[in-house]
Design an enzyme around this catalytic site. Structure first.
Site, PDB file in Angstrom:
ATOM      1  N   ASP A  51      -7.679  17.879  30.759  1.00  0.00           N
ATOM      2  CA  ASP A  51      -6.228  17.933  30.543  1.00  0.00           C
ATOM      3  C   ASP A  51      -5.794  16.828  29.580  1.00  0.00           C
ATOM      4  O   ASP A  51      -6.330  15.710  29.612  1.00  0.00           O
ATOM      5  CB  ASP A  51      -5.528  17.721  31.898  1.00  0.00           C
ATOM      6  CG  ASP A  51      -4.026  17.710  31.772  1.00  0.00           C
ATOM      7  OD1 ASP A  51      -3.454  18.761  31.429  1.00  0.00           O
ATOM      8  OD2 ASP A  51      -3.416  16.638  31.987  1.00  0.00           O
ATOM      9  N   GLU A  64      -8.180  20.238  26.348  1.00  0.00           N
ATOM     10  CA  GLU A  64      -6.856  20.707  25.976  1.00  0.00           C
ATOM     11  C   GLU A  64      -6.348  19.841  24.830  1.00  0.00           C
ATOM     12  O   GLU A  64      -5.951  18.690  25.030  1.00  0.00           O
ATOM     13  CB  GLU A  64      -5.887  20.661  27.147  1.00  0.00           C
ATOM     14  CG  GLU A  64      -4.565  21.328  26.798  1.00  0.00           C
ATOM     15  CD  GLU A  64      -3.368  20.543  27.234  1.00  0.00           C
ATOM     16  OE1 GLU A  64      -3.536  19.412  27.731  1.00  0.00           O
ATOM     17  OE2 GLU A  64      -2.240  21.041  27.095  1.00  0.00           O
TER      18      GLU A  64
HETATM   19  C1  QV4 Z   1      10.440  12.410  33.010  1.00  0.00           C
HETATM   20  C2  QV4 Z   1      10.951  11.972  31.653  1.00  0.00           C
HETATM   21  C3  QV4 Z   1      10.172  10.770  31.161  1.00  0.00           C
HETATM   22  C4  QV4 Z   1      10.266   9.662  32.166  1.00  0.00           C
HETATM   23  C5  QV4 Z   1       9.663  10.160  33.473  1.00  0.00           C
HETATM   24  C6  QV4 Z   1       9.753   9.095  34.533  1.00  0.00           C
HETATM   25  O1  QV4 Z   1      10.750  13.057  30.736  1.00  0.00           O
HETATM   26  O2  QV4 Z   1      10.723  10.348  29.909  1.00  0.00           O
HETATM   27  O3  QV4 Z   1       9.564   8.508  31.722  1.00  0.00           O
HETATM   28  O4  QV4 Z   1      10.379  11.323  33.937  1.00  0.00           O
HETATM   29  O5  QV4 Z   1       8.866   9.487  35.595  1.00  0.00           O
HETATM   30  C7  QV4 Z   1       7.077  16.168  34.548  1.00  0.00           C
HETATM   31  C8  QV4 Z   1       8.525  16.372  34.152  1.00  0.00           C
HETATM   32  C9  QV4 Z   1       8.961  15.299  33.148  1.00  0.00           C
HETATM   33  C10 QV4 Z   1       8.759  13.920  33.777  1.00  0.00           C
HETATM   34  C11 QV4 Z   1       7.253  13.799  34.120  1.00  0.00           C
HETATM   35  C12 QV4 Z   1       6.926  12.451  34.744  1.00  0.00           C
HETATM   36  O6  QV4 Z   1       8.639  17.657  33.525  1.00  0.00           O
HETATM   37  O7  QV4 Z   1      10.337  15.476  32.853  1.00  0.00           O
HETATM   38  O8  QV4 Z   1       9.103  12.899  32.833  1.00  0.00           O
HETATM   39  O9  QV4 Z   1       6.884  14.837  35.038  1.00  0.00           O
HETATM   40  O10 QV4 Z   1       7.687  12.256  35.885  1.00  0.00           O
HETATM   41  C13 QV4 Z   1       3.041  19.161  33.039  1.00  0.00           C
HETATM   42  C14 QV4 Z   1       4.451  19.577  32.605  1.00  0.00           C
HETATM   43  C15 QV4 Z   1       5.341  18.368  32.362  1.00  0.00           C
HETATM   44  C16 QV4 Z   1       5.309  17.482  33.585  1.00  0.00           C
HETATM   45  C17 QV4 Z   1       3.868  17.000  33.764  1.00  0.00           C
HETATM   46  C18 QV4 Z   1       3.712  16.009  34.896  1.00  0.00           C
HETATM   47  O11 QV4 Z   1       4.363  20.330  31.405  1.00  0.00           O
HETATM   48  O12 QV4 Z   1       6.660  18.825  32.152  1.00  0.00           O
HETATM   49  O13 QV4 Z   1       6.204  16.339  33.416  1.00  0.00           O
HETATM   50  O14 QV4 Z   1       3.056  18.159  34.069  1.00  0.00           O
HETATM   51  O15 QV4 Z   1       4.210  16.536  36.085  1.00  0.00           O
HETATM   52  C19 QV4 Z   1       1.956  18.008  25.314  1.00  0.00           C
HETATM   53  C20 QV4 Z   1       0.545  17.469  25.619  1.00  0.00           C
HETATM   54  C21 QV4 Z   1      -0.246  18.429  26.466  1.00  0.00           C
HETATM   55  C22 QV4 Z   1       0.549  18.837  27.699  1.00  0.00           C
HETATM   56  C23 QV4 Z   1       1.878  19.448  27.238  1.00  0.00           C
HETATM   57  C24 QV4 Z   1       2.739  19.868  28.400  1.00  0.00           C
HETATM   58  O16 QV4 Z   1      -0.143  17.221  24.409  1.00  0.00           O
HETATM   59  O17 QV4 Z   1      -1.462  17.815  26.865  1.00  0.00           O
HETATM   60  O18 QV4 Z   1       2.601  18.483  26.481  1.00  0.00           O
HETATM   61  N1  QV4 Z   1      -0.214  19.792  28.529  1.00  0.00           N
HETATM   62  C25 QV4 Z   1      -0.940  19.283  29.689  1.00  0.00           C
HETATM   63  C26 QV4 Z   1      -0.840  20.223  30.880  1.00  0.00           C
HETATM   64  C27 QV4 Z   1       0.596  20.230  31.402  1.00  0.00           C
HETATM   65  C28 QV4 Z   1       0.925  18.858  31.982  1.00  0.00           C
HETATM   66  C29 QV4 Z   1       0.291  17.753  31.244  1.00  0.00           C
HETATM   67  C30 QV4 Z   1      -0.511  17.943  30.157  1.00  0.00           C
HETATM   68  C31 QV4 Z   1       0.396  16.397  31.845  1.00  0.00           C
HETATM   69  O19 QV4 Z   1      -1.206  21.520  30.489  1.00  0.00           O
HETATM   70  O20 QV4 Z   1       0.801  21.219  32.391  1.00  0.00           O
HETATM   71  O21 QV4 Z   1       2.367  18.643  31.908  1.00  0.00           O
HETATM   72  O22 QV4 Z   1      -0.693  16.323  32.752  1.00  0.00           O
HETATM   73  O23 QV4 Z   1       1.866  19.028  24.362  1.00  0.00           O
END
Ligand code: QV4
Ligand code: CA
Length: 511
Positions: free
Chosen positions: A212, A248
């Protein structure tokens, strides 16, 4: 002796790119958010009998329990320990799933979330899937253990501590992705801790890993912990088998970080595949299926033997990650089946089928504000996957992998494995056809008028069952029949109003 050495070296160099699929299977399925006990059942009752080679499972580690919004699917991407303990089940249930799936020749690939721990804003305490204590505020994860020394805080150059620009390769790797506490992967302690977690899973019997957020780790740091991984469990896999690795990395172009930087570690997710194919099948921006004659590297997709491909994934089917509006999903069923059919018939890449759950989408200004909704659940407990009389799934599980058109194209891909891309035909618009050697042939009509043509299939003469409109059962076709003459030609008529405007035939569906 020299030949043996050469073969062993060749074997080694194929190592991390090889999914170790057995009995000639060629696709894996992502059973997104499924419970371990349901995956074990599905391996035995459906995936093995229908030629699926493996399952990508949701992250099995202990994660933060998010209650606002209520239990979003993305809470699983916020690790708080590497204990195998999540909403999908306990360690024992995970072990049982791996054993039962391996025993029927279906591999398990784990979604490894090792770039970060939970969000910096999550409250300290024991609100976690296994009740472990953690305190993001002071970087304290005692169940691992990780402490302040193990995170990138001092290394990130942005004032927010978060990634602010994807044009800065240092920010992308060393700052927090959406606030997720970023691990210091240059440290041997962190690398070894991650390797211990993955080796624990390898010992249980998993066949490999989805890495990931790989773009957010330096390729060399990933290599460092991969080099610490043991070979696969020899109870199920040949001696010397290396874990299959697919990273990824979202690379649609326009950023300094590219997929090829990660090729030495393993395969890479090719997001251009779904984005471009969706545009073609939707006939947007003047795209048409006739242009797919050189699909693959010809469309500047990465080398086929490094590509993990899919039409949609768990992020972009709900507007997360990359791909944009062109991405086709189960919500666009008719076009989606054509896109998945094309993906499975074409030789490019290692194919992954998405299997989703339905949620109540609610659009405000074009954005689904319900994109966070987690799996079907009873007050947080994930619902069982019930199977209906007609083999579809209940309880709001979509089970795309059980749709006849998709299941039969997974089998098609197995039947034609290794065969060349041949006998391309198109009408200059959106009617196209192509074969795979002398073992399979597929025809699409995505124009607004009927397709009516005699086409060279390359297949032996005989009567074939179309595996899109039906099946071959008891030596008869339940759907359309296609007659291939001794010259290999067959007549195809496909109405543009057909339920599924494409036909696929192969030698295992011949009467
Ligand atoms: C929020 C604010 C931040 C703040 C934070 C404080 O945005 O600015 O600092 O709170 O805690 C969730 C929420 C998001 C929150 C974050 C942390 O949506 O608003 O930040 O949690 O609390 C998934 C979801 C994200 C989610 C994350 C963790 O898509 O929305 O964030 O899980 O729960 C890029 C990357 C790529 C990524 C993609 C989504 O290059 O690698 O974005 N894809 C992978 C996974 C994806 C996952 C992650 C990465 C993180 O496929 O499912 O994100 O592991 O393109
Ligand atoms: Ca990072």
């Amino acid at each position: 002796m020299r030949l043996l050495v050469l073969l062993s070296v060749l074997g080694a160099c194929w190592a991390q790119y090889d999914p170790h699929l057995r009995n000639g299977q060629t696709s894996i399925v992502h059973l997104f958010e499924w419970r371990w006990d349901d995956i074990a059942l599905e391996c035995e009752r459906y995936l093995a009998p229908n030629g699926y080679g493996g399952v990508q499972v949701s992250p099995p580690h202990e994660n933060a329990v998010i209650t606002d919004p209520f239990r979003p699917w993305w809470e699983r991407y916020q690790p708080i320990s590497y204990k195998i303990c999540s909403r999908s089940g306990s360690e024992n249930e995970f072990r049982e799933m791996v054993r039962r799936c391996n025993n029927v020749g279906v591999n398990i690939y784990v979604d490894a979330v090792v770039n970060h721990m939970c969000g910096s804003g999550v409250s300290a305490g024991t609100s976690s899937t296994c009740g472990s204590y953690f305190n993001p505020g002071n970087r304290d994860f005692p169940e691992v253990p990780y402490s302040g020394w193990d995170f990138n805080d001092g290394k990130c150059t942005t004032w927010s501590g978060e990634i602010e620009s994807y044009q800065d390769i240092y920010q992308v790797r060393d700052c927090r992705l959406t606030g997720l506490l970023d691990l210091a992967l240059e440290k041997d302690y962190v690398r070894s801790t991650i390797a211990d977690y993955l080796n624990f899973l390898i010992a249980i019997g998993v066949a490999g890993f989805r890495i990931d957020a790989a773009k957010h780790m330096w390729p060399g740091d990933i290599k460092a912990f991969l080099d610490k991984l043991n070979n696969l469990n020899t109870y199920w896999f040949p001696e010397g088998s290396r874990p299959f690795i697919y990273q990824e990395v979202i690379d649609l172009g326009g950023e300094p970080i590219t997929s090829s930087e990660y090729f030495d570690n393993g395969r890479v997710t090719e997001f251009k595949f779904g984005a471009k194919l969706g545009t073609v099948i939707r006939k947007w921006s003047g795209e048409k299926m006739a242009y797919l004659i050189n699909w693959g590297e010809g469309w500047s997709l990465i080398r086929s033997d490094r590509a993990l491909v899919f039409v949609d994934n768990h992020d972009n089917q709900r507007g997360h990650g990359a791909g944009g509006d062109s991405i086709l999903t189960f919500w666009d069923a008719r076009l989606y089946k054509m896109a998945v059919g094309f993906m499975l018939a074409h030789p490019y890449g290692l194919t992954r089928v998405m299997s989703s759950y339905r949620w109540s989408r609610y659009f405000e200004n074009g954005q689904d504000v319900n994109d966070w909704i987690g799996p079907p659940n009873d007050n947080g407990v994930i619902k069982r996957v019930t199977i209906n009389e007609d083999t579809t799934c209940g309880n709001d599980w979509v089970c795309e992998h059980r749709w006849r058109q998709i299941r039969n194209m997974v089998i098609f891909r197995n039947v034609v494995n290794g065969q060349d891309f041949t006998n391309w035909w198109d009408n200059g618009s959106n009617q196209v056809a192509f074969g795979r050697g002398n073992r399979g042939f597929i025809v699409f009509n995505n124009d607004d008028w009927e397709l009516s043509s005699n086409l060279q299939t390359g297949l032996p003469s005989g009567t074939y069952c179309d595996v899109i409109s039906g099946d071959k059962s008891d030596n008869r076709c339940t759907g359309i029949e296609v007659y291939v003459g001794s010259d290999g030609y067959a007549y195809f008529s496909i109405s543009n109003n057909a339920e599924d405007p494409f036909i696929a035939i192969h030698v295992d569906a011949k009467l």
